[in-house]
Design a protein around this motif. Structure first.
Motif: not given
Length: 505
Positions: A128-129, A151, A154, A157-158, A161, A215, A219, A250
Motif C-alpha cells: 500500500h506504500a 486493499r 490501493r 495504485e502504488e 505510481r 480492479q 487503480a 505525495r
C-alpha cells in the motif's frame, strides 16, 4: 502454490509447444491442491482440476509452472513479441528497471539479469506504500500476491505510481472464471502455498473471479490486457500506465521548505543549499574535515565509475543520519533510499531533502541490526558510513549489506587496535594465531543521553583493519580495496585510525 522438484519423468506437451521461460519441451505434473482448500474455495471438480493444472504442470527443465509460463509469455509479448523470456532478458530486457514483488514463480533468475532489477518481499514491504519514488521502474512484476493484500486496488495504485509513464505492471492472480470477485472479509482464514501455512499476514483476502480486470481499471491504469496460456484459468494481466499520466501528489511537496527555514537551524553537517549558502554545524571546526574527507574519498571512487550513469543508479544509505551523503548522490541524479533507526534523524533528513528539492531521495525508518534485506531489495551502491563501530553485531550487519549490494559497498569506520599473538584453543598446548581483533566499547552513557550519533544498544564491537577486510571477504564480497585518504585529509584517516573500504560484489 507449493512447488517441488519431484514428480514423474518429463513428457512433451501434446502440441509440441516450448516453455516460454526457457524454451524446454519436457513437462512434469503432480497434484498441488488439498481437499480442505478445495472445500474452503467451494470449487467444483472442473474448477479444482483447472487450478491444479495451473500449479501442478511444470517445465521439466526450469521448473516453471503454467502460471509462470503465462507471466513469461505476457512479458515477452508486451516488449518483444516472440521468443522466450531467457532470450528477452539476455537482450533488450536487461535494460529495464524492474521491481519484482516476491519471487514471481520461477522467473527471478531471468529477471535478475537486469542491473536495474529490485526484488522485495510482501508482507515485509507494504504494497500500500512502496518505498520508492514516483516513476522509478519500467516494469513491476508480481505473481499470486495481490490476493493476499488487504486493499488490492490501493496496491495497484502504488504499482502504477512507481512506474514511468507508459510503464507496465504484469501479474498473475488465481482466478475462478465461473464466478465474480469476492472479498473474504468475515470468513475463516484461508491460505495458499501449502496446508502448513498459518501466518495471518499471508491469508487470502480476495477470491478473484471473471471481473478481476475491474480492479486494474479502478487503480487508474490506461489499459488492461489479459494473456491466456493453455486455457482460461491460466492467465496473466498486463496493466499499462498512461503515457500522459501524472503521478499523484505525495506530501510533503519538494521545495515547500524554504532555505531560510533550514538556515535558522543547526545541523550535524554543513549542507550546501541551492543559493550557495551553507548550514551551520554543531560540530567544532576541527572536526569539519571528517565529512569533507569522506566526501572527497567517496566521489573520487564513485564518480569515475558512475559518472555517465548516475541517473540509472540506485543507492542505499544505511544509517543515513540527516541524509548528507545521500543528498550528494541524489543531486547527481542517483535514486537514493536512506534508512536510519532514529525517527528524529529522519525528520531532519526529510526537511533538508525538501529544501534541496530532491524528488529522487526517500527515507525510511529501519535498524540494520534487525533489517530483512528482502524488504528493501538490492542496490547498485550501498553506503555504511560511520556506523560499523557503533554496532554490537558488525558481522551480521555486513552480511546484510552484502545481500543488498549489487555492485559496490563503501564502509567507513573507526578502527580498533591491532592485537597479535596467539590464544589457547581447548588446551594449553593447542594454540590459535590471532589474525584480527575486535575491541568492546561501552556506549551506555551515550545511549542514556539519546546521543543521535551513538549505538542504539550499550555495547559496540570495533574491528581492526584486518578484521574488517577478512569479514568483508567472508560475507561474500569478491574484492576489497582500502581507499587512500588525501594527504590533507582528516587526521584520523591520515594516521590510519579510521578507514574507508570499497567492497565489490
Amino acid at each position: 502454490m507449493n512447488m517441488t522438484q519431484q514428480g514423474p519423468p518429463p513428457s512433451a506437451p501434446a502440441d509440441g509447444s516450448r516453455c516460454p521461460c526457457c524454451g524446454g519441451t519436457g513437462r512434469v505434473r503432480e497434484p498441488v491442491l488439498w481437499k480442505e482448500l478445495i472445500s474452503e474455495w467451494r470449487l467444483s471438480q472442473e474448477e479444482a482440476d483447472a487450478i491444479d493444472r495451473r500449479e501442478g504442470v511444470r517445465c521439466g527443465a526450469c521448473g516453471a509452472s503454467l502460471r509462470s509460463m503465462a507471466l513469461a509469455r505476457s512479458l515477452v509479448s508486451t516488449f518483444q513479441g516472440a521468443g522466450t523470456l531467457d532470450d528477452f532478458m539476455s537482450g533488450p530486457g536487461a535494460r529495464l528497471r524492474i521491481l519484482e514483488v516476491n519471487e514471481a514463480g520461477t522467473l527471478t533468475p531471468f529477471l535478475s539479469r537486469a542491473p536495474g532489477h529490485r526484488l522485495v518481499r510482501f508482507p515485509e514491504v507494504d504494497l500500500h506504500a512502496l518505498p520508492f519514488p514516483d516513476g522509478t521502474f519500467d516494469l513491476v512484476v508480481h505473481s499470486d500476491t495481490l490476493e493476499h493484500v488487504e486493499r488490492p486496488v490501493r496496491a495497484l495504485e502504488e504499482c502504477k505510481r512507481v512506474l514511468v509513464a507508459g510503464g507496465f505492471c504484469a501479474f498473475t492472480i488465481p482466478v475462478v472464471i465461473g464466478r465474480l470477485t469476492l472479498s473474504r472479509e468475515g470468513m475463516p482464514l484461508s491460505f495458499h502455498g501449502n496446508a502448513a501455512v498459518t501466518d495471518p499476514a499471508l491469508a487470502v483476502r480476495t477470491e478473484y473471479g471473471a471481473d478481476a480486470w475491474g480492479q486494474v481499471v479502478a487503480a487508474g491504469f490506461a489499459e488492461c490486457r489479459i494473456v491466456a496460456y493453455e486455457g482460461p484459468s491460466t492467465m496473466a494481466f498486463v496493466a499499462r500506465r498512461g503515457v500522459d499520466d501524472q503521478p499523484p501528489t505525495r506530501p510533503p511537496a519538494r521545495g515547500s521548505v524554504s532555505e531560510e527555514t533550514v538556515l535558522q537551524m543547526k545541523w550535524f553537517y554543513r549542507f550546501r543549499l541551492p543559493s550557495g549558502a551553507r548550514t551551520e554545524s554543531v560540530l567544532p571546526p576541527e572536526v569539519f574535515p571528517i565529512h569533507e574527507t569522506r566526501e572527497r574519498m567517496l566521489l573520487d571512487l564513485l564518480d569515475p565509475i558512475f559518472g555517465d550513469r548516475w541517473k540509472k543508479t540506485d543507492c542505499l544509505d544505511i544509517a543515513c543520519h540527516e541524509g548528507y551523503f545521500g543528498s550528494l548522490f541524489a543531486q547527481r541524479g542517483c535514486r537514493v533510499l536512506g534508512i536510519d533507526a532514529r525517527p528524529e534523524n529522519l525528520t531532519r533528513a526529510e526537511l533538508m531533502r525538501d529544501a534541496l528539492r530532491l524528488e529522487n531521495l526517500e527515507f525510511r525508518q529501519a535498524d540494520v541490526s534487525s533489517l530483512d534485506p528482502a524488504s528493501l531489495g538490492r542496490f547498485d551502491i550501498v553506503l555504511m558510513l560511520g556506523l560499523l563501530y557503533h554496532l554490537e553485531d558488525p558481522i551480521g550487519a555486513l552480511h546484510r549489506t552484502r545481500a543488498m549490494c549489487r555492485e559496490v559497498a563503501v564502509i567507513e569506520t573507526q578502527l580498533g587496535p591491532e592485537l597479535g599473538g596467539s590464544i589457547e584453543w581447548g588446551t594449553a598446548k593447542a594454540q590459535k594465531e590471532v589474525i584480527a581483533s575486535f575491541v568492546v566499547v561501552d556506549e551506555t552513557d551515550e545511549v542514556r543521553s539519546r546521543n543521535r550519533e551513538a549505538n542504539t544498544r550499550p555495547l559496540s564491537l570495533v574491528p581492526d583493519l584486518q578484521g574488517l577486510l577478512r569479514i568483508l571477504k567472508s560475507v561474500g564480497f569478491s574484492r576489497v580495496q582500502v581507499l587512500r585518504p588525501p594527504e590533507d585529509g582528516y587526521e584520523q584517516f591520515v594516521r590510519g585510525r579510521r578507514a574507508m573500504v570499497a567492497a565489490w560484489a
